[in-house]
Scaffold this motif. Structure first.
Motif, PDB file in Angstrom:
ATOM      1  N   ALA A 289      34.527  54.967  48.731  1.00  0.00           N
ATOM      2  CA  ALA A 289      34.463  53.616  49.290  1.00  0.00           C
ATOM      3  C   ALA A 289      33.010  53.192  49.474  1.00  0.00           C
ATOM      4  CB  ALA A 289      35.212  53.550  50.611  1.00  0.00           C
ATOM      5  N   GLY A 290      32.161  54.119  49.914  1.00  0.00           N
ATOM      6  CA  GLY A 290      30.746  53.806  50.051  1.00  0.00           C
ATOM      7  C   GLY A 290      30.100  53.496  48.716  1.00  0.00           C
ATOM      8  N   GLY A 291      30.501  54.227  47.690  1.00  0.00           N
ATOM      9  CA  GLY A 291      29.958  53.963  46.360  1.00  0.00           C
ATOM     10  C   GLY A 291      30.365  52.605  45.826  1.00  0.00           C
ATOM     11  N   ILE A 292      31.627  52.222  46.047  1.00  0.00           N
ATOM     12  CA  ILE A 292      32.091  50.911  45.588  1.00  0.00           C
ATOM     13  C   ILE A 292      31.389  49.799  46.354  1.00  0.00           C
ATOM     14  CG2 ILE A 292      34.093  49.390  45.394  1.00  0.00           C
ATOM     15  CD1 ILE A 292      35.802  51.865  44.987  1.00  0.00           C
TER      16      ILE A 292
ATOM     17  N   ILE B 138      45.528  41.021  39.685  1.00  0.00           N
ATOM     18  CA  ILE B 138      46.103  39.971  40.525  1.00  0.00           C
ATOM     19  C   ILE B 138      45.895  40.293  42.001  1.00  0.00           C
ATOM     20  CG2 ILE B 138      48.284  38.913  41.252  1.00  0.00           C
ATOM     21  CD1 ILE B 138      49.230  39.053  38.427  1.00  0.00           C
ATOM     22  N   VAL B 139      45.940  41.578  42.350  1.00  0.00           N
ATOM     23  CA  VAL B 139      45.700  42.001  43.730  1.00  0.00           C
ATOM     24  C   VAL B 139      44.229  42.330  43.954  1.00  0.00           C
ATOM     25  CG1 VAL B 139      46.289  43.717  45.483  1.00  0.00           C
ATOM     26  CG2 VAL B 139      48.048  42.873  43.915  1.00  0.00           C
ATOM     27  N   ALA B 140      43.602  43.013  42.988  1.00  0.00           N
ATOM     28  CA  ALA B 140      42.255  43.543  43.193  1.00  0.00           C
ATOM     29  C   ALA B 140      41.200  42.450  43.283  1.00  0.00           C
ATOM     30  CB  ALA B 140      41.907  44.516  42.067  1.00  0.00           C
ATOM     31  N   ILE B 141      41.291  41.431  42.441  1.00  0.00           N
ATOM     32  CA  ILE B 141      40.260  40.389  42.449  1.00  0.00           C
ATOM     33  C   ILE B 141      40.260  39.604  43.755  1.00  0.00           C
ATOM     34  CG2 ILE B 141      39.550  38.222  41.361  1.00  0.00           C
ATOM     35  CD1 ILE B 141      40.221  39.428  38.680  1.00  0.00           C
ATOM     36  N   PRO B 142      41.411  39.086  44.234  1.00  0.00           N
ATOM     37  CA  PRO B 142      41.372  38.410  45.543  1.00  0.00           C
ATOM     38  C   PRO B 142      40.957  39.340  46.682  1.00  0.00           C
ATOM     39  CG  PRO B 142      43.373  37.844  44.341  1.00  0.00           C
ATOM     40  CD  PRO B 142      42.729  38.964  43.600  1.00  0.00           C
ATOM     41  N   LEU B 143      41.403  40.600  46.630  1.00  0.00           N
ATOM     42  CA  LEU B 143      41.032  41.549  47.670  1.00  0.00           C
ATOM     43  C   LEU B 143      39.517  41.750  47.712  1.00  0.00           C
ATOM     44  CD1 LEU B 143      41.803  43.694  49.809  1.00  0.00           C
ATOM     45  CD2 LEU B 143      42.061  45.330  47.926  1.00  0.00           C
ATOM     46  N   THR B 144      38.910  41.896  46.537  1.00  0.00           N
ATOM     47  CA  THR B 144      37.466  42.110  46.471  1.00  0.00           C
ATOM     48  C   THR B 144      36.689  40.854  46.851  1.00  0.00           C
ATOM     49  OG1 THR B 144      37.802  43.737  44.713  1.00  0.00           O
ATOM     50  CG2 THR B 144      35.587  42.870  44.994  1.00  0.00           C
ATOM     51  N   THR B 145      37.128  39.704  46.325  1.00  0.00           N
ATOM     52  CA  THR B 145      36.374  38.465  46.511  1.00  0.00           C
ATOM     53  C   THR B 145      36.489  37.906  47.913  1.00  0.00           C
ATOM     54  OG1 THR B 145      36.798  37.961  44.174  1.00  0.00           O
ATOM     55  CG2 THR B 145      35.983  36.171  45.560  1.00  0.00           C
ATOM     56  N   PHE B 146      37.688  37.908  48.472  1.00  0.00           N
ATOM     57  CA  PHE B 146      37.914  37.212  49.740  1.00  0.00           C
ATOM     58  C   PHE B 146      38.010  38.131  50.952  1.00  0.00           C
ATOM     59  CE2 PHE B 146      40.020  34.536  46.440  1.00  0.00           C
ATOM     60  CZ  PHE B 146      39.086  33.504  46.468  1.00  0.00           C
ATOM     61  N   VAL B 147      38.047  39.440  50.717  1.00  0.00           N
ATOM     62  CA  VAL B 147      38.136  40.369  51.844  1.00  0.00           C
ATOM     63  C   VAL B 147      36.938  41.314  51.860  1.00  0.00           C
ATOM     64  CG1 VAL B 147      39.517  42.168  52.953  1.00  0.00           C
ATOM     65  CG2 VAL B 147      40.656  40.237  51.834  1.00  0.00           C
ATOM     66  N   VAL B 148      36.773  42.106  50.804  1.00  0.00           N
ATOM     67  CA  VAL B 148      35.761  43.160  50.818  1.00  0.00           C
ATOM     68  C   VAL B 148      34.347  42.578  50.893  1.00  0.00           C
ATOM     69  CG1 VAL B 148      34.775  45.085  49.536  1.00  0.00           C
ATOM     70  CG2 VAL B 148      37.254  44.765  49.589  1.00  0.00           C
TER      71      VAL B 148
ATOM     72  N   GLN C 159      36.097  49.833  55.113  1.00  0.00           N
ATOM     73  CA  GLN C 159      36.646  51.121  54.675  1.00  0.00           C
ATOM     74  C   GLN C 159      38.125  51.002  54.356  1.00  0.00           C
ATOM     75  OE1 GLN C 159      34.916  54.531  54.888  1.00  0.00           O
ATOM     76  NE2 GLN C 159      36.616  54.852  53.468  1.00  0.00           N
ATOM     77  N   GLN C 160      38.878  50.344  55.214  1.00  0.00           N
ATOM     78  CA  GLN C 160      40.316  50.221  54.983  1.00  0.00           C
ATOM     79  C   GLN C 160      40.613  49.400  53.734  1.00  0.00           C
ATOM     80  OE1 GLN C 160      42.187  52.177  56.932  1.00  0.00           O
ATOM     81  NE2 GLN C 160      40.177  52.664  57.820  1.00  0.00           N
ATOM     82  N   SER C 161      39.886  48.315  53.526  1.00  0.00           N
ATOM     83  CA  SER C 161      40.139  47.465  52.354  1.00  0.00           C
ATOM     84  C   SER C 161      39.759  48.175  51.060  1.00  0.00           C
ATOM     85  CB  SER C 161      39.379  46.148  52.485  1.00  0.00           C
ATOM     86  OG  SER C 161      37.985  46.379  52.631  1.00  0.00           O
ATOM     87  N   LEU C 162      38.672  48.942  51.070  1.00  0.00           N
ATOM     88  CA  LEU C 162      38.286  49.676  49.873  1.00  0.00           C
ATOM     89  C   LEU C 162      39.218  50.856  49.615  1.00  0.00           C
ATOM     90  CD1 LEU C 162      34.388  49.596  50.125  1.00  0.00           C
ATOM     91  CD2 LEU C 162      35.835  48.407  48.475  1.00  0.00           C
ATOM     92  N   ASP C 163      39.701  51.486  50.662  1.00  0.00           N
ATOM     93  CA  ASP C 163      40.708  52.545  50.478  1.00  0.00           C
ATOM     94  C   ASP C 163      41.973  51.968  49.847  1.00  0.00           C
ATOM     95  OD1 ASP C 163      39.071  54.481  51.487  1.00  0.00           O
ATOM     96  OD2 ASP C 163      39.923  54.444  53.515  1.00  0.00           O
ATOM     97  N   ALA C 164      42.331  50.735  50.237  1.00  0.00           N
ATOM     98  CA  ALA C 164      43.488  50.091  49.624  1.00  0.00           C
ATOM     99  C   ALA C 164      43.236  49.801  48.147  1.00  0.00           C
ATOM    100  CB  ALA C 164      43.806  48.790  50.370  1.00  0.00           C
ATOM    101  N   LEU C 165      41.999  49.405  47.829  1.00  0.00           N
ATOM    102  CA  LEU C 165      41.650  49.161  46.422  1.00  0.00           C
ATOM    103  C   LEU C 165      41.737  50.450  45.609  1.00  0.00           C
ATOM    104  CD1 LEU C 165      40.544  47.170  44.274  1.00  0.00           C
ATOM    105  CD2 LEU C 165      38.246  47.841  45.003  1.00  0.00           C
ATOM    106  N   LEU C 166      41.225  51.539  46.152  1.00  0.00           N
ATOM    107  CA  LEU C 166      41.296  52.821  45.451  1.00  0.00           C
ATOM    108  C   LEU C 166      42.734  53.301  45.318  1.00  0.00           C
ATOM    109  CD1 LEU C 166      38.220  54.652  47.024  1.00  0.00           C
ATOM    110  CD2 LEU C 166      38.499  54.026  44.628  1.00  0.00           C
TER     111      LEU C 166
END
Length: 753
Positions: free
Chosen positions: A236-239, A445-455, A479-486
């Motif tokens: 998560a830190g690397g991302i 569809i999930v990853a782009i909004p998660l990254t753009t509007f949350v992370v 941390q929680q949002s990036l763990d969800a992405l992973l």
């Protein structure tokens, strides 16, 4: 003599077609510029490059002379001259970056200035780009000339605290020339290193002594990456660091592979998504803050001021993240969008994409041959072409409807765009990486909004609050949002059929698909459908290209043979890089097998013989597995009974196989080899007459004329050892073989690390 009637009819039809497409003609300028660059890579030597430039220029001038002012003649002339410009640009660029290249593997002690530092946290390494200074480099007490720029990996624990950009250090390192692709279709680091001015790469040893400390430390980028990694656990830190600085060194290989297989690797490369978010956030914040002043709101053009702030943010973000090709492209595009908005013009168009591509190729023409440039511009071109289509624009444009239908229409637009982007990127991914993801559109569809509007907003807020030491709660949310992405990446990557592996496709098939795709994307009339023909032809050609039956690395140590059970490797002691590289280029998704375990193979400690069926017959392959000498009479008999013989050492002249011998002397001239037995095709890395600078032995010899590495001791030791073989028992042999193998791997296969 007049023009035939049919010629006049055809000419009139072409003129009418070009008149209808007049607004699209400018889009083809960067395409033909890139075609000229590609022509330089395809043609072998300076003589061919000169002829190509002369033919292109002469043909362009001839079109102007005989075209009588028609649009077709002018368009063709401009295209031909632009292609000549592209060929000349890349040739000039290759000459301008000419630097000495190391002549061979060596161990040297030298002083150098630290040009760049790249932490590789996941591998517990630090990558240094060094500029050797002075004339103090030595190999075993003998002076040695080093290249202009060197890249070495250093153990994280061996990096001094005073190490930083601009520091002068003294170290001892094992160095080797930038390696060519190990087998056809593999990554060509030698080409990348040539244009980057890197003449050697290797591994540094402790102690590294800082003789002159750095005034600036490791730099803002490294410091920010370290700060972010220290706030988060695992990858998560690397991302998070990749999103902020473009540094991906702290992402574990397992998580990085999951991101690639899930089609989410583009999130780790700072490009349009990240630049857009940074610019939009900057403009929104500046606009809202300035609007708090009534006087400014009434007397100043706040959108223009916000656009200037957004432009500054785009440029700063690009510099912070290392100015990679996708970032530069996105920055140029963002600046053009902001300029168009300031002038009241429509911003998001294909002309914007064309302008960005032209700017990048004019400055860095070699980038057009890399996957980063191709993936980046293919994605944005597909998106723009899709949403400029009248039907798509009408269906997904603004409608007077309820929130539910509007949300469904938005999700449909995102899904359709994702599917199209996956299809557009698939040929490029297969050509460069020999694999294609199947579920990436759904994951995005999930990853782009998660990254753009949350992370990204949470990360920016956490960094801001860290100034006052208050960012810990926000970092927990990151941390929680990036763990969800992973988690999403691993779920998609583990799904059955998530990735399709294919062997290296022919370059001509790739070119057909690119031309067909551009033809469909850039034209607007019904003639665009003609692009489906080369697109389909290239796809069929690529899909029907058989995987190679035998892969041989350029040093002859590693051989992969396609057996009935799958791809099998000759040696079990091979690095992860070698295994992955052979699997990818062999069209296999997963670990290769061991040849000694296959039923049709007969292997000893020194030799391995296997039979494989192809082209209606059985082929026998003989390969050496050690540096031991074997009884000469038995070996000569084995050679005569084999169709193909492969060895890392020079074989006696009496070793004459039925078809092909690949020993050290031959592999020096050919490099890595791929054999397709069904068609009798032999593909090599090096080809006679290829004079590209990173593959031209005479040029490399001239650039390294003052360097003569003292690495023959490895061969001397091996020869002396073999001469004493008859006086030693088998146990001593085994121990000595392991020592010799370890030394050879360290000296000649450093790049596997």
């Amino acid at each position: 003599m007049g023009v035939p009637r049919w010629g006049a009819v055809v000419g009139l039809a072409v003129e009418r077609w070009l008149e209808a497409e007049r607004d699209q003609l400018a889009l083809w300028l960067p395409v033909v510029l890139g075609a000229g660059i590609a022509l330089w890579f395809a043609l072998p030597d300076p003589e061919a490059w000169c002829v190509a430039i002369l033919v292109l220029v002469a043909s362009g001038l001839a079109c102007l002379a005989v075209g009588q002012g028609g649009r077709a003649a002018r368009s063709l002339a401009i295209g031909l001259l632009t292609a000549a410009l592209g060929l000349g640009l890349i040739w000039a660029r290759s000459e301008s970056v000419t630097r000495p290249v190391l002549g061979g593997p060596t161990i040297a002690s030298f002083s150098a200035e630290v040009e760049a530092i790249e932490p590789l946290v996941a591998r517990k390494l630090v990558r240094l780009t060094l500029l050797p200074i002075g004339k103090g480099a030595e190999t075993d007490g003998q002076p040695v000339a080093l290249p202009y720029r060197i890249r070495v990996n250093l153990a994280e624990a061996d990096a001094p605290k005073l190490l930083g950009t601009g520091a002068v250090v003294h170290l001892r390192a094992r160095l080797m020339p930038p390696p060519l692709p190990a087998v056809p279709g593999a990554y060509d680091f030698a080409r990348v290193a040539w244009f980057g001015g890197i003449g050697a790469t290797g591994r540094g040893f402790a102690p590294l002594v800082v003789t002159t400390p750095s005034d600036t430390g490791a730099g803002i980028r490294v410091a920010l990456s370290r700060h972010i990694v220290s706030r988060l656990d695992g990858s998560a830190g690397g991302i998070a660091a990749a999103l902020a600085t473009g540094d991906v060194g702290a992402i574990s290989e397992e998580d990085s592979e999951a991101m690639r297989r899930a089609g989410l690797a583009h999130l780790l490369s700072v490009s349009g998504l990240h630049i857009t978010a940074a610019v939009a956030a900057t403009m929104l914040i500046v606009l809202r803050l300035l609007a708090l002043s009534p006087w400014l709101a009434l007397h100043a053009r706040l959108p223009l001021i916000a656009a200037l702030a957004g432009a500054a943010a785009a440029i700063g973000y690009t510099l912070l993240t290392g100015s990679q090709v996708p970032t530069i492209r996105s920055c140029v595009a963002a600046l053009l969008v902001l300029a168009a908005l300031a002038m009241g013009r429509e911003a998001m168009t294909l002309r914007l994409v064309a302008a960005g591509a032209a700017c990048v190729m004019l400055v860095l023409p070699e980038s057009a041959a890399g996957p980063s440039f191709q993936l980046s511009f293919a994605a944005i071109t597909a998106i723009m072409a899709l949403h400029e289509h009248p039907v798509i624009r009408a269906f997904f444009g603004p409608h007077d409807e309820g929130r539910g239908r509007r949300l469904a229409r938005g999700v449909g637009s995102l899904l359709l765009t994702g599917l199209l982007v996956e299809l557009a990127l698939m040929p490029i991914a297969v050509y460069h990486f020999h694999r294609a993801g199947l579920y990436g559109a759904f994951a995005n569809i999930v990853a782009i909004p998660l990254t753009t509007f949350v992370v990204m907003p949470l990360e920016a807020l956490a960094l801001l609050l860290d100034v006052g030491g208050l960012g810990r709660p926000i970092w927990w949310l990151v941390q929680q949002s990036l763990d969800a992405l992973l988690w999403l990446a691993h779920i998609v990557a583990a799904a059955p059929g998530s990735v399709r592996s294919l062997p290296a496709m022919p370059t001509a098939a790739f070119a057909l698909m690119i031309v067909g795709g551009l033809w469909v994307a850039l034209w607007r009339t019904q003639w665009r459908r003609l692009g489906l023909m080369p697109l389909a032809a290239g796809a069929i050609w690529a899909l029907t290209t058989p995987a190679p039956d035998v892969l041989v690395t350029g040093d002859g140590r590693h051989v992969a043979v396609r057996t009935a059970a799958g791809l099998a490797m000759l040696r079990d002691r091979a690095g992860d890089y070698t295994r992955d590289m052979l699997a990818e280029n062999g069209g296999v998704d997963g670990e290769p097998l061991l040849l000694a375990d296959q039923p049709n193979a007969r292997c000893s400690r020194d030799l391995c013989v296997t039979d494989i069926a192809a082209r209606g017959r059985t082929w026998r392959i003989l390969a050496t597995r050690s540096a031991y000498m074997v009884p000469i009479a038995d070996f000569i008999a084995a050679c005569r009974s084999a169709d193909i013989v492969v060895s890392e050492r020079g074989l006696p002249k009496r070793c004459v196989p039925r078809w092909l011998k690949l020993d050290r002397r031959i592999l020096r001239r050919t490099g890595g080899v791929a054999l397709t037995l069904g068609s009798g095709t032999v593909v090599t890395i090096l080809n006679a007459g290829d004079r590209h600078p990173w593959r031209d032995p005479p040029l490399l010899e001239r650039t390294a004329s003052s360097f003569r590495p003292r690495h023959d001791r490895f061969h001397d030791t091996a020869s002396a050892f073999r001469a004493r073989r008859g006086r030693q028992n088998r146990t001593v042999h085994a121990k000595a073989q392991r020592r010799e193998g370890d030394a050879a791997r360290e000296a000649f296969h450093l790049h596997e690390r």
